[in-house]
Design a protein around this motif. Structure first.
Motif, PDB file in Angstrom:
ATOM      1  N   ASN B 149       0.817  -1.210   0.000  1.00  0.00           N
ATOM      2  CA  ASN B 149       0.000   0.000   0.000  1.00  0.00           C
ATOM      3  C   ASN B 149       0.851   1.260   0.000  1.00  0.00           C
ATOM      4  OD1 ASN B 149      -2.681  -0.791  -0.212  1.00  0.00           O
ATOM      5  ND2 ASN B 149      -2.661  -1.535   1.893  1.00  0.00           N
ATOM      6  N   VAL B 175     -11.659   5.280  -3.823  1.00  0.00           N
ATOM      7  CA  VAL B 175     -10.493   4.918  -3.009  1.00  0.00           C
ATOM      8  C   VAL B 175     -10.921   4.655  -1.562  1.00  0.00           C
ATOM      9  CG1 VAL B 175      -8.382   5.872  -1.996  1.00  0.00           C
ATOM     10  CG2 VAL B 175      -8.764   6.027  -4.440  1.00  0.00           C
ATOM     11  N   PRO B 178     -12.837   0.811   0.901  1.00  0.00           N
ATOM     12  CA  PRO B 178     -12.536  -0.079   2.030  1.00  0.00           C
ATOM     13  C   PRO B 178     -12.940   0.493   3.391  1.00  0.00           C
ATOM     14  CG  PRO B 178     -10.693  -0.031   0.513  1.00  0.00           C
ATOM     15  CD  PRO B 178     -11.631   1.042   0.070  1.00  0.00           C
ATOM     16  N   THR B 223      -4.347  -5.953   2.091  1.00  0.00           N
ATOM     17  CA  THR B 223      -4.038  -4.885   1.138  1.00  0.00           C
ATOM     18  C   THR B 223      -5.305  -4.091   0.837  1.00  0.00           C
ATOM     19  OG1 THR B 223      -2.356  -6.298   0.168  1.00  0.00           O
ATOM     20  CG2 THR B 223      -2.990  -4.360  -1.086  1.00  0.00           C
ATOM     21  N   PHE B 224      -6.415  -4.806   0.670  1.00  0.00           N
ATOM     22  CA  PHE B 224      -7.696  -4.135   0.400  1.00  0.00           C
ATOM     23  C   PHE B 224      -8.054  -3.175   1.522  1.00  0.00           C
ATOM     24  CE2 PHE B 224     -12.272  -3.893   1.057  1.00  0.00           C
ATOM     25  CZ  PHE B 224     -12.715  -3.478  -0.181  1.00  0.00           C
ATOM     26  N   LEU B 227      -5.818   0.001   1.865  1.00  0.00           N
ATOM     27  CA  LEU B 227      -5.573   0.782   0.648  1.00  0.00           C
ATOM     28  C   LEU B 227      -5.739   2.294   0.818  1.00  0.00           C
ATOM     29  CD1 LEU B 227      -6.615  -0.556  -2.799  1.00  0.00           C
ATOM     30  CD2 LEU B 227      -6.754   1.860  -2.351  1.00  0.00           C
TER      31      LEU B 227
END
Lengths: 290, 354
Positions: B149, B175, B178, B223-224, B227
């Protein structure tokens, strides 16, 4: 931010310093970087988001509709809305009070207080649920007393509300504190010496000044309140129709291999998330325009 | 508190209080920033605006001209005086009461509960092989996800600030997905996509890479959820970057790469590190998005928060709490690091702005 793009286009596009400002554009750098960024976002954001809706309608609209109007799903949605409806206003009042004390006055231990307010953000959702079990559970501090009054907090609605309050605790305060600190206290002092009461000052001076930040905090707080999973999962007990929130209902359906129904309910939450994002960017544009 | 409307509290420390003239906050601010505190007496003539414009709502027009710059310039002076504003005890009292009730007392329960264990039992619980394996897995995947990230967050922030492309506003808003999407929904969506029969999982498994139900799946989920952190901390810094610096570098003969590496990157580095740490802290405690995709095999793909749940389901409250305390201590240390980093970033930006 798009206003900045035309201001500095040559910075990324020029080929060599020897061209003396006559920027010979190398368009492949912006194109390559933009493609890489969009590919990353597509892979991690767009594809999963699209998957929710595709999986939800995989078995047709009839199955989707049946899963959404099922009594357990409806009561889960109601409990989700109830928890948010209690947690968000409480944390809103707290956020305004905390920001008023921190931004408008000086006292010792202020930065410690700010750190403590942020604390729930750094606690794992699972632990957020666990601590309420330790306080209100049957083996906890207050559990036996509460059982004497025939009241249950853990594995019941109050526990879900408490856990939701905990995980959304800092959202409003965190938005308001820096904003009100940056605005200073002159306007409030002017109002006070001109004869306004504290409540009048708060209502007519402070809140209009911070309304966009406030709304921003409330939106984020609400999104988290409706979507919280880990903390609520620990205190809920997963009793269908009673202590199941919508995210927990999704989990149960998924674990029972009712994938279409699970994704149907998940698509409701994803839809709420998209509305949240839409309101959020509208608020941001208002706030920067103001 | 409404009774205070007639008698505004004017602390004796204020220079105007003795003269019987109402001090005017914004005028005081402007006077102080322009001439220094000793000349503020000349502002007495402004006192006539204090008749009662507030009741008519007219104060905004009168004081509308005072901006953020004047208020920051006077902050250090204004703070020496006790505030004229009411409500301090009520606001602070409620803040501390609510904070204690919701956060501090329940959190202390976790620490107090561990004291019911002897040191030997506590140590045996938190250093059991299965638990230690989960620390390692959680730590490694969280660190790696935060690293991914940091790199791609900087890239996304750069592209969003510097380039124009169709659909940019929508991408910018997305963006934050999440943050807005419930973690359970993210978990089942990522599992569906990366399972061996999923859109991305199928081609990947044909290439010999299994994502879902392996530690790689945990990495994808972390990672999601991490982010937005780097993107959102770096974006404002890039927006505030002064074009003159880059123009100077350019006119001094720097290549675009040199300009980036030696001018831009050092400026955004504190924001990147802050975003990295926030993403890392979030990933350490993450539960909802991970459990669906992880497979949850003991010693292989079982994260620490899941172990707490497992112990709770076995009614091992003390054991669950012992592991929770280890995690809490780790996240408090990280919180401390984040605060120190933000202080560092502010100082650095302040120095470079000067």
């Amino acid at each position: 931010m798009s206003a900045l793009a035309p201001a500095v286009p040559h910075l990324t596009g020029h080929a060599s310093p020897r061209t003396h400002g006559v920027a010979r554009r190398v368009p492949w750098v912006p194109i390559a970087l933009t493609s890489a960024a969009l590919a990353f976002l597509a892979l991690f954001l767009l594809v999963p988001l699209a998957a929710v809706f595709v999986e939800a309608f995989r078995k047709g609209a009839a199955v989707y509709w049946k899963a959404v109007i099922e009594p357990d799903a409806v009561s889960a949605l109601q409990l989700t809305l109830l928890a948010a409806a209690i947690a968000v206003p409480l944390n809103l009042v707290f956020g305004v009070a905390a920001a008023w004390a921190i931004a408008k006055f000086d006292f010792r231990g202020k930065s410690l207080l700010i750190t403590l307010i942020d604390l729930p953000f750094s606690v794992s959702p699972v632990i957020s649920g666990l601590i309420y079990v330790l306080v209100f559970g049957l083996q906890g501090w207050l559990g036996p007393t509460l059982a004497g009054f025939d009241t249950q907090v853990i594995f019941a609605v109050p526990g879900i509300v408490l856990a939701t309050i905990f995980v959304t605790f800092p959202f409003v305060a965190r938005e308001l504190i820096p904003l009100m600190q940056a605005q200073g206290r002159e306007e409030e002092e002017a109002a006070a010496v001109l004869g306004a009461s504290g409540w009048q000052t708060l209502w007519h001076v402070t809140l209009p000044n911070v309304k966009w930040g406030l709304l921003y905090g409330v939106i984020l707080c609400n999104a988290r309140a409706m979507g919280e999973f880990g903390a609520v999962s620990v205190v809920s007990g997963h009793i269908r129709g009673l202590t199941n929130t919508l995210p927990l209902h999704v989990e149960i359906l998924y674990n029972e291999y009712q994938f279409a129904a699970a994704f149907a309910c998940a698509s409701l939450l994803a839809f709420l998330a998209l509305i949240t994002l839409a309101i959020k960017s509208a608020v941001e544009q208002h706030a920067t325009a103001a | 508190m409404a009774s205070q409307a007639d008698t505004p509290q004017i602390p004796p420390g204020l220079p105007f209080a003795k003269g019987g003239v109402l001090p005017c906050g914004p005028c005081l601010a402007l006077g102080v920033s322009a001439d220094g505190p000793e000349k503020t007496t000349s502002l007495r003539s402004h006192a006539d605006v204090g008749t009662s414009p507030f009741a008519k709502g007219g104060w905004r027009g009168i004081f509308g001209g005072h901006n953020a710059k004047t208020s920051t310039a006077t902050v250090h002076i204004a703070q020496r005086n006790p505030s004229v504003l009411p409500g301090f005890h009520l606001a602070l009292g409620f803040t501390i009461f609510y904070l204690s009730l919701i956060v501090l007392i329940p959190l202390s329960a976790a620490f107090i509960k561990t004291f019911t264990l002897t040191w030997e039992v506590f140590w045996a619980t938190v250093s059991a092989p299965r638990v230690v394996a989960s620390y390692g897995l959680t730590f490694r995947t969280a660190l790696l996800a935060a690293g991914i990230n940091a790199v791609f967050g900087l890239l996304v922030a750069w592209v969003l600030v510097r380039y124009k492309f169709p659909g940019k506003k929508i991408i910018d808003a997305l963006v934050d997905l999440p943050f807005a999407l419930p973690t359970a929904v993210a978990g089942i969506a990522l599992t569906a996509v990366y399972a061996t029969n999923g859109w991305l999982g199928q081609p990947l498994s044909e290439a010999g890479i299994k994502v879902a139900f392996t530690p790689l799946g945990i990495l994808v989920a972390l990672t999601f959820i991490g982010l937005p952190f780097v993107v959102r901390t770096v974006q404002p810094v890039l927006e505030d970057l002064e074009a003159e610096l880059e123009e100077a570098a350019h006119s001094l003969g720097a290549t675009p790469w040199q300009t980036f590496a030696q001018v831009i990157f050092p400026t955004v580095l504190p924001a990147v590190v802050t975003g990295f740490t926030l993403a890392f802290a979030r990933a350490l405690g993450e539960y909802g998005s991970v459990i669906f995709i992880a497979g949850n095999m003991p010693m292989v793909s079982e994260i620490t928060p899941l172990l707490i749940i497992t112990k709770l389901e076995q009614y091992d409250y003390a054991g669950a709490t012992a592991i929770a305390v280890v995690m809490l201590v780790a996240s408090f240390l990280l919180l401390f690091a984040i605060n120190a980093l933000q202080w560092w970033a502010r100082r650095r930006r302040g120095l470079e702005g000067a």
